[in-house]
Design an enzyme around this catalytic site. Structure first.
Site, short mmCIF file in Angstrom:
data_model
loop_
_atom_site.label_atom_id
_atom_site.label_comp_id
_atom_site.label_asym_id
_atom_site.label_seq_id
_atom_site.Cartn_x
_atom_site.Cartn_y
_atom_site.Cartn_z
N GLU A 1 -7.94 -2.78 1.89
CA GLU A 1 -8.28 -3.38 3.19
C GLU A 1 -7.02 -3.67 3.99
O GLU A 1 -6.95 -3.36 5.17
CB GLU A 1 -9.10 -4.65 2.98
CG GLU A 1 -9.48 -5.37 4.25
CD GLU A 1 -10.42 -4.58 5.15
OE1 GLU A 1 -10.42 -4.85 6.37
OE2 GLU A 1 -11.15 -3.70 4.67
N TYR B 1 0.50 -5.20 3.87
CA TYR B 1 1.44 -5.71 4.86
C TYR B 1 2.69 -6.20 4.17
O TYR B 1 2.62 -6.88 3.14
CB TYR B 1 0.80 -6.86 5.66
CG TYR B 1 1.69 -7.37 6.77
CD1 TYR B 1 1.85 -6.65 7.95
CD2 TYR B 1 2.39 -8.56 6.64
CE1 TYR B 1 2.68 -7.10 8.97
CE2 TYR B 1 3.21 -9.03 7.65
CZ TYR B 1 3.35 -8.30 8.82
OH TYR B 1 4.17 -8.75 9.82
N GLY C 1 11.38 -1.45 4.05
CA GLY C 1 12.43 -0.53 3.62
C GLY C 1 13.02 -0.89 2.27
O GLY C 1 13.92 -0.20 1.79
N GLY D 1 11.09 -1.26 -0.51
CA GLY D 1 10.22 -0.75 -1.57
C GLY D 1 9.00 -1.58 -1.89
O GLY D 1 8.25 -1.25 -2.80
N GLY E 1 6.16 -2.14 -0.09
CA GLY E 1 4.91 -1.42 0.19
C GLY E 1 4.64 -0.33 -0.82
O GLY E 1 3.52 -0.18 -1.32
N ASN F 1 -0.10 3.88 14.69
CA ASN F 1 0.85 3.25 13.76
C ASN F 1 1.71 4.30 13.05
O ASN F 1 1.59 4.53 11.85
CB ASN F 1 0.08 2.39 12.75
CG ASN F 1 0.98 1.48 11.95
OD1 ASN F 1 2.20 1.62 11.95
ND2 ASN F 1 0.37 0.55 11.24
N TYR G 1 2.94 6.69 4.56
CA TYR G 1 1.86 7.24 3.72
C TYR G 1 2.06 8.73 3.48
O TYR G 1 1.83 9.22 2.36
CB TYR G 1 0.50 6.97 4.35
CG TYR G 1 0.19 5.51 4.57
CD1 TYR G 1 0.58 4.54 3.65
CD2 TYR G 1 -0.48 5.07 5.70
CE1 TYR G 1 0.31 3.20 3.85
CE2 TYR G 1 -0.76 3.73 5.90
CZ TYR G 1 -0.36 2.80 4.98
OH TYR G 1 -0.64 1.47 5.18
#
Length: 160
Positions: free
Chosen positions: A82, A85, A92, A94, A96, A123, A130
């Site tokens: 969902e 963030y 930058g 790591g 995420g 975005n 991704y």
């Protein structure tokens, strides 16, 4: 950096990050969630969502909030992400990627068919991120949503 399950004491920070995400997504006034609602969803008698946090130097730098979906074709669950963030000052580093790797590991260990999510078309930083992981956009699908007065009208049998 550590990725860990969210704990009840993380709820205020996660909710603040949800507000920060809404600002980033150009919807600063859209969040109506409360600490009580989020706590119930994550830690109540029947949790409906799950969350992990990325922590470094004792501070939460990001989070992933997800729930199970089900593939009728595959016959197994999947993970729907969902929200993902990371604080702007921690991007930058790591966080995420580690959060997504954690979800992929959970899916693989449990035999789930997929991890999927939506991203706003504008975005570009997230889309590039991704893409760098090898995630594939599902361009043949369009998301539909019933909400607000339309949801109420459809629920009552009234259609326009």
């Amino acid at each position: 950096m550590t990725i860990r399950d969210a704990r009840p004491e993380d709820v205020p920070t996660i909710l603040q990050l949800i507000h920060d995400l809404a600002i980033y997504e150009k919807e600063p006034d859209a969040v109506r969630n409360t600490p009580e609602q989020l706590h119930q969803a994550l830690f109540g008698d029947a949790p409906s969502v799950f969350a992990h946090v990325a922590e470094s130097d004792g501070a939460i730098q990001g989070f992933a909030l997800w729930f199970l979906n089900y593939s009728t074709w595959e016959g197994v669950n999947g993970i729907y992400l969902e929200d993902l963030y990371v604080r702007p000052e921690a991007r930058g580093e790591g966080h995420g990627k580690a959060l997504l790797q954690n979800l992929a590991r959970i899916a693989a260990e449990r035999g789930y068919a997929r991890v999927e999510w939506s991203v706003l078309n504008w975005n570009e930083p997230s889309i590039s991120f991704y893409d760098s992981l090898g995630a594939l956009p599902q361009d043949e699908w369009t998301t539909y949503r019933l909400t607000g007065p339309t949801l109420t009208a459809v629920a009552s049998g009234a259609t326009t």
